[in-house]
Design a protein around this motif. Structure first.
Motif, short mmCIF file in Angstrom:
data_model
loop_
_atom_site.label_atom_id
_atom_site.label_comp_id
_atom_site.label_asym_id
_atom_site.label_seq_id
_atom_site.Cartn_x
_atom_site.Cartn_y
_atom_site.Cartn_z
N GLY A 43 -69.17 74.20 7.16
CA GLY A 43 -69.02 74.80 8.66
C GLY A 43 -70.56 75.92 8.40
O GLY A 43 -70.68 77.03 8.51
N ARG A 44 -71.99 75.44 7.72
CA ARG A 44 -72.56 76.30 6.87
C ARG A 44 -74.10 75.97 8.68
O ARG A 44 -74.33 74.81 8.62
N PHE A 45 -75.00 76.90 8.72
CA PHE A 45 -76.05 76.64 9.56
C PHE A 45 -77.08 77.13 9.16
O PHE A 45 -76.52 78.40 8.46
N ALA A 46 -78.62 77.18 9.59
CA ALA A 46 -79.83 77.61 9.23
C ALA A 46 -79.86 78.97 10.19
O ALA A 46 -79.41 79.21 11.23
N TRP A 47 -79.50 80.35 9.26
CA TRP A 47 -79.54 81.82 10.38
C TRP A 47 -80.94 81.41 10.86
O TRP A 47 -81.97 82.41 10.58
N TRP A 93 -63.30 77.38 7.59
CA TRP A 93 -63.93 76.58 8.48
C TRP A 93 -63.22 75.41 8.21
O TRP A 93 -62.58 74.29 8.41
N HIS A 94 -62.71 74.23 6.73
CA HIS A 94 -62.22 72.95 6.67
C HIS A 94 -60.73 73.36 6.98
O HIS A 94 -59.98 72.08 6.56
N ARG A 95 -60.12 74.22 6.57
CA ARG A 95 -59.11 74.88 7.12
C ARG A 95 -58.07 74.13 8.96
O ARG A 95 -57.10 73.78 8.84
N PRO A 147 -62.32 78.68 12.95
CA PRO A 147 -62.96 78.02 13.46
C PRO A 147 -62.07 77.13 14.69
O PRO A 147 -63.07 76.60 15.83
N ASN A 148 -61.25 76.49 15.07
CA ASN A 148 -60.71 76.17 15.52
C ASN A 148 -60.31 76.91 16.60
O ASN A 148 -59.21 76.20 17.92
N ARG A 163 -66.26 78.43 -0.88
CA ARG A 163 -65.38 77.04 -1.26
C ARG A 163 -66.51 76.52 -2.46
O ARG A 163 -67.85 76.18 -2.21
N LYS A 164 -65.93 76.22 -3.45
CA LYS A 164 -65.71 76.04 -4.49
C LYS A 164 -66.66 73.99 -4.06
O LYS A 164 -65.46 73.35 -3.51
#
Length: 304
Positions: A43-47, A93-95, A147-148, A163-164
């Motif tokens: 769920g990461r992106f470059a700004w 994101w991961h949920r 995210p969904n 998130r760890k």
């Protein structure tokens, strides 16, 4: 690289993002959905506003920096810094996103320093505020969208908790670093298989990698076995380092032929094939062996 992501019908009925879009005059709904396709599996992106606009809203006359700032101030995304570079991530994101297991691991670092973004909906000049540590400081988010497309009322205090990331033991990290890469290789799947091995098998697996790499170099057209299969299917049993010299691996068809010969005639060529099946240092793949292999076989000095 754009990816296929999940969207739910509820997204189109979300009042929070509609109100934000109406208040700012910015295409937040389409931009936010498009942003999901630019995120990696974490769920990461470059700004990078200019590049993101090209990928998401190529035909719109809009300042994408304002779009990102508007999404950030309302809790839809989080802006953060790491090693002097700016990134973004989407909370929860991961949920909700279903990630293909073949998708490559994230190469973007985890959030370490959250950047508080000022509201850029009223002026183009108000872009970035001050940097601050992610210790529960922040504004309340309005109706954060997952995210969904599902709804949640989440404060930015909760949003900013990174998130760890799963940590791995040193022996597995050493194996992972030495193992040849494939585009869709999953580190987590490989580690799940690794955990099922005993200490001796883990050591043998790591020691087998140089032999496997040497074998691949001798057959450049051969497809690399995914690390999880190399471990779980005990493919490492066919490769070894003995006395510091790499022993070239032999394909399964050849090992099957040798084992059939040994079972039928009770003979085994230690000089050419290595230790007897079942004995220490045996090079034959373990999944090809049978309980009676090795019993009563004589040691030939020459290969049959």
């Amino acid at each position: 690289m754009a990816r296929i992501r999940t969207i739910k019908p509820e997204f189109f009925k979300h009042e929070g993002i509609f109100d934000a879009e109406h208040a700012t005059g910015l295409p937040l709904r389409l931009a936010f959905a498009g942003l999901w396709t630019q995120c990696d599996r974490e769920g990461r992106f470059a700004w990078r506003p200019r590049q993101l606009k090209v990928d998401i809203l190529p035909y719109d006359d809009v300042d994408f920096s304002r779009v990102l700032d508007a999404l950030a101030t309302r809790g839809f995304i989080v802006k953060y810094a790491s090693n002097g570079r700016e990134y973004g991530c989407i909370p929860s994101w991961h949920r909700h996103q279903v990630i293909n297991n073949r998708e490559r691991d994230s190469e973007i670092p985890e959030p370490t320093e959250i950047i508080e973004v000022s509201d850029a909906s009223s002026t183009r000049d108000a872009r970035v505020g001050h940097a601050g540590k992610a210790e529960g400081k922040g504004k309340e988010g309005k109706g954060t969208i997952e995210p969904n497309g599902s709804l949640s009322e989440t404060s930015s205090d909760e949003v900013q908790k990174p998130r760890k990331r799963e940590s791995y033991p040193d022996d597995f990290e050493a194996f992972w670093e030495s193992y040849p890469r494939t585009p869709n290789m999953s580190k987590k799947e490989a580690y799940d298989a690794w955990k099922k091995l005993g200490p001796a098998d883990r050591e043998n697996c790591s020691r087998a990698v140089p032999g496997y790499v040497a074998f691949l170099k001798s057959k450049p057209d051969l497809e690399i076995i995914h690390a999880c299969r190399f471990i779980s299917k005990r493919r490492f049993d066919g490769y070894a380092e003995i006395g510091g010299a790499v022993v070239t691996a032999v394909d399964e068809k050849t090992w099957r032929s040798r084992l059939r010969y040994g079972r039928r005639l009770g003979k085994w060529s230690i000089a050419d094939w290595g230790p007897l099946p079942g004995a220490a240092g045996c090079r034959a793949p373990g999944h090809l062996l049978e309980p009676g292999d090795g019993n009563g076989w004589t040691e030939m000095e020459r290969a049959a």
